[in-house]
Design a protein around this motif. Sequence first.
Motif, PDB file in Angstrom:
ATOM      1  N   PHE A 133       0.824  -1.199   0.000  1.00 45.94           N
ATOM      2  CA  PHE A 133       0.000   0.000   0.000  1.00 45.94           C
ATOM      3  C   PHE A 133       0.865   1.259   0.000  1.00 45.94           C
ATOM      4  O   PHE A 133       0.643   2.176  -0.780  1.00 45.94           O
ATOM      5  CB  PHE A 133      -0.929  -0.014   1.212  1.00 45.94           C
ATOM      6  CG  PHE A 133      -1.997   1.054   1.178  1.00 45.94           C
ATOM      7  CD1 PHE A 133      -3.176   0.850   0.477  1.00 45.94           C
ATOM      8  CD2 PHE A 133      -1.835   2.250   1.859  1.00 45.94           C
ATOM      9  CE1 PHE A 133      -4.173   1.818   0.444  1.00 45.94           C
ATOM     10  CE2 PHE A 133      -2.818   3.230   1.834  1.00 45.94           C
ATOM     11  CZ  PHE A 133      -3.988   3.012   1.122  1.00 45.94           C
ATOM     12  N   PHE A 134       1.880   1.273   0.874  1.00 43.34           N
ATOM     13  CA  PHE A 134       2.774   2.425   0.970  1.00 43.34           C
ATOM     14  C   PHE A 134       4.044   2.187   0.153  1.00 43.34           C
ATOM     15  O   PHE A 134       5.161   2.453   0.619  1.00 43.34           O
ATOM     16  CB  PHE A 134       3.099   2.716   2.437  1.00 43.34           C
ATOM     17  CG  PHE A 134       1.887   3.058   3.258  1.00 43.34           C
ATOM     18  CD1 PHE A 134       1.295   4.303   3.155  1.00 43.34           C
ATOM     19  CD2 PHE A 134       1.331   2.127   4.112  1.00 43.34           C
ATOM     20  CE1 PHE A 134       0.168   4.622   3.900  1.00 43.34           C
ATOM     21  CE2 PHE A 134       0.207   2.438   4.862  1.00 43.34           C
ATOM     22  CZ  PHE A 134      -0.381   3.681   4.754  1.00 43.34           C
ATOM     23  N   THR A 135       3.864   1.660  -1.050  1.00 45.37           N
ATOM     24  CA  THR A 135       4.985   1.347  -1.950  1.00 45.37           C
ATOM     25  C   THR A 135       4.678   1.911  -3.333  1.00 45.37           C
ATOM     26  O   THR A 135       4.494   1.169  -4.292  1.00 45.37           O
ATOM     27  CB  THR A 135       5.193  -0.177  -2.026  1.00 45.37           C
ATOM     28  OG1 THR A 135       3.957  -0.793  -2.452  1.00 45.37           O
ATOM     29  CG2 THR A 135       5.577  -0.752  -0.678  1.00 45.37           C
ATOM     30  N   PRO A 136       4.610   3.238  -3.462  1.00 46.99           N
ATOM     31  CA  PRO A 136       4.105   3.846  -4.698  1.00 46.99           C
ATOM     32  C   PRO A 136       4.931   3.549  -5.937  1.00 46.99           C
ATOM     33  O   PRO A 136       4.378   3.440  -7.038  1.00 46.99           O
ATOM     34  CB  PRO A 136       4.102   5.342  -4.379  1.00 46.99           C
ATOM     35  CG  PRO A 136       5.075   5.505  -3.268  1.00 46.99           C
ATOM     36  CD  PRO A 136       4.964   4.256  -2.456  1.00 46.99           C
ATOM     37  N   ASP A 137       6.248   3.413  -5.799  1.00 46.36           N
ATOM     38  CA  ASP A 137       7.083   3.174  -6.966  1.00 46.36           C
ATOM     39  C   ASP A 137       6.788   1.804  -7.574  1.00 46.36           C
ATOM     40  O   ASP A 137       6.680   1.663  -8.798  1.00 46.36           O
ATOM     41  CB  ASP A 137       8.566   3.281  -6.591  1.00 46.36           C
ATOM     42  CG  ASP A 137       8.880   4.603  -5.911  1.00 46.36           C
ATOM     43  OD1 ASP A 137       8.649   5.648  -6.536  1.00 46.36           O
ATOM     44  OD2 ASP A 137       9.327   4.586  -4.754  1.00 46.36           O
ATOM     45  N   MET A 138       6.668   0.803  -6.712  1.00 46.72           N
ATOM     46  CA  MET A 138       6.389  -0.547  -7.201  1.00 46.72           C
ATOM     47  C   MET A 138       4.987  -0.634  -7.790  1.00 46.72           C
ATOM     48  O   MET A 138       4.773  -1.244  -8.843  1.00 46.72           O
ATOM     49  CB  MET A 138       6.549  -1.560  -6.070  1.00 46.72           C
ATOM     50  CG  MET A 138       6.553  -3.004  -6.557  1.00 46.72           C
ATOM     51  SD  MET A 138       6.367  -4.161  -5.201  1.00 46.72           S
ATOM     52  CE  MET A 138       4.635  -3.947  -4.848  1.00 46.72           C
ATOM     53  N   ILE A 139       4.000  -0.025  -7.125  1.00 44.31           N
ATOM     54  CA  ILE A 139       2.622  -0.052  -7.625  1.00 44.31           C
ATOM     55  C   ILE A 139       2.549   0.606  -8.994  1.00 44.31           C
ATOM     56  O   ILE A 139       1.926   0.080  -9.928  1.00 44.31           O
ATOM     57  CB  ILE A 139       1.678   0.653  -6.628  1.00 44.31           C
ATOM     58  CG1 ILE A 139       1.576  -0.157  -5.328  1.00 44.31           C
ATOM     59  CG2 ILE A 139       0.290   0.838  -7.241  1.00 44.31           C
ATOM     60  CD1 ILE A 139       0.844   0.564  -4.217  1.00 44.31           C
ATOM     61  N   ALA A 140       3.204   1.754  -9.148  1.00 39.41           N
ATOM     62  CA  ALA A 140       3.179   2.464 -10.428  1.00 39.41           C
ATOM     63  C   ALA A 140       3.828   1.634 -11.528  1.00 39.41           C
ATOM     64  O   ALA A 140       3.326   1.580 -12.659  1.00 39.41           O
ATOM     65  CB  ALA A 140       3.889   3.804 -10.289  1.00 39.41           C
ATOM     66  N   GLU A 141       4.937   0.979 -11.208  1.00 41.19           N
ATOM     67  CA  GLU A 141       5.628   0.179 -12.221  1.00 41.19           C
ATOM     68  C   GLU A 141       4.777  -0.994 -12.688  1.00 41.19           C
ATOM     69  O   GLU A 141       4.618  -1.235 -13.895  1.00 41.19           O
ATOM     70  CB  GLU A 141       6.954  -0.343 -11.676  1.00 41.19           C
ATOM     71  CG  GLU A 141       7.697  -1.191 -12.706  1.00 41.19           C
ATOM     72  CD  GLU A 141       8.829  -2.003 -12.121  1.00 41.19           C
ATOM     73  OE1 GLU A 141       9.406  -2.814 -12.876  1.00 41.19           O
ATOM     74  OE2 GLU A 141       9.140  -1.851 -10.932  1.00 41.19           O
ATOM     75  N   ILE A 142       4.218  -1.739 -11.741  1.00 38.82           N
ATOM     76  CA  ILE A 142       3.442  -2.921 -12.103  1.00 38.82           C
ATOM     77  C   ILE A 142       2.185  -2.527 -12.866  1.00 38.82           C
ATOM     78  O   ILE A 142       1.828  -3.153 -13.880  1.00 38.82           O
ATOM     79  CB  ILE A 142       3.114  -3.732 -10.839  1.00 38.82           C
ATOM     80  CG1 ILE A 142       4.392  -4.351 -10.276  1.00 38.82           C
ATOM     81  CG2 ILE A 142       2.075  -4.817 -11.135  1.00 38.82           C
ATOM     82  CD1 ILE A 142       4.210  -5.085  -8.969  1.00 38.82           C
ATOM     83  N   CYS A 143       1.512  -1.494 -12.426  1.00 39.52           N
ATOM     84  CA  CYS A 143       0.308  -1.055 -13.140  1.00 39.52           C
ATOM     85  C   CYS A 143       0.655  -0.540 -14.534  1.00 39.52           C
ATOM     86  O   CYS A 143      -0.113  -0.742 -15.483  1.00 39.52           O
ATOM     87  CB  CYS A 143      -0.419   0.017 -12.329  1.00 39.52           C
ATOM     88  SG  CYS A 143      -1.266  -0.625 -10.873  1.00 39.52           S
ATOM     89  N   SER A 144       1.797   0.102 -14.675  1.00 46.21           N
ATOM     90  CA  SER A 144       2.220   0.552 -15.995  1.00 46.21           C
ATOM     91  C   SER A 144       2.446  -0.631 -16.922  1.00 46.21           C
ATOM     92  O   SER A 144       2.041  -0.612 -18.092  1.00 46.21           O
ATOM     93  CB  SER A 144       3.501   1.384 -15.877  1.00 46.21           C
ATOM     94  OG  SER A 144       3.963   1.779 -17.152  1.00 46.21           O
ATOM     95  N   GLU A 145       3.082  -1.676 -16.411  1.00 51.07           N
ATOM     96  CA  GLU A 145       3.301  -2.876 -17.218  1.00 51.07           C
ATOM     97  C   GLU A 145       1.983  -3.520 -17.628  1.00 51.07           C
ATOM     98  O   GLU A 145       1.853  -4.051 -18.735  1.00 51.07           O
ATOM     99  CB  GLU A 145       4.151  -3.883 -16.449  1.00 51.07           C
ATOM    100  CG  GLU A 145       5.613  -3.510 -16.329  1.00 51.07           C
ATOM    101  CD  GLU A 145       6.444  -4.637 -15.752  1.00 51.07           C
ATOM    102  OE1 GLU A 145       6.122  -5.820 -16.004  1.00 51.07           O
ATOM    103  OE2 GLU A 145       7.415  -4.342 -15.028  1.00 51.07           O
TER     104      GLU A 145
END
Length: 330
Positions: free
Chosen positions: A301-313
């Motif tokens: 939840f508090f991991t914005p860089d990883m969330i953004a990367e995976i959703c971008s993929e």
Amino acid sequence: MNPPQELPRSIQSSWYVFMKSFSELRPDLYRYCRHLTRSPWDAEDLAQDALARAFVTLGQMMGEAPPNPRAWLFRVASNLWIDRVRRERRERPLEGDVSSASSAIDPRGAREAAGTLLGQLSPQERAAVVLKDVFDLTLEETAETLSTTVGAVKTALHRARGKLVERAAEEVSAPAPAVLDAFCAAFNAGDIDGLAKLLLDTVSVEVVGATTQYGPEAAKRTVLFGMLFGVERLADGDPTTGMDARFIQGILAIPPRVEARAYRGGWVLLHWYTHRDGEAVRALTRIDVDDDRVAHLQNYFFTPDMIAEICSELGLPSRSNGYSWCVPKA
């Protein structure tokens, strides 16, 4: 002997100040760890471990802050990663290929082996390439970060650049475990008791970087409740969430929904939140299954860089929750 009651509060306050001070470096730290590990999951784990180690190390530095905080964080992450790779290589069986050896070390290894170059590069070689070619550090800065010499960095770069051949990512070949479908059904029905019944008695339930609870009852009271109903506090702008107001503007007090998606040879649960301008993913969850029950759950939840990367993929919209998960009590 029990620790003084003010000790946890003091540590939490110090951690909050530390994270706030280093928040601007978090995207670079994640990106560096991502290049090292070649896996978003392992990158976030390494970044969290590096921050924890840096927090402890900073407390032992007699009040002297590092002159170059970014390079210092990179050094902490590099040392952790190099030690980890060396340890795993020592533990590998003498026979078998890299992917089978990784799977023997980590149940998730088979899912991530296709995205890693550990079989081709030594830890020092990969770190040197990332620091020099991705983050554009000088040879001297790279050598300082890796605690080595400029000559050794030049040698590592020469060897590494001849080995860098990426492999294609794995595709999911097996259907999602039935427990994932059951988890999604219970979650989307708001059935917290149904979710708890899917957990093993020995389960560990983690909000990465924030808290870990053990056993169904503890998980139900805290993490599961927050996953299901915490959006109401966000929509109300509750300041005790620790989240900056800009991250929760436009969010509606509608329970999130989850769905399972195939990703990098495994499965991930996407948490969709409703906003005035539409839905977006604000969190991810990974589940390790043992005998059709949940043995380990990680909520990101508090991991914005990883969330953004995976959703971008995956080609999906996402929103950031920031890095801060608490506001220390006065």
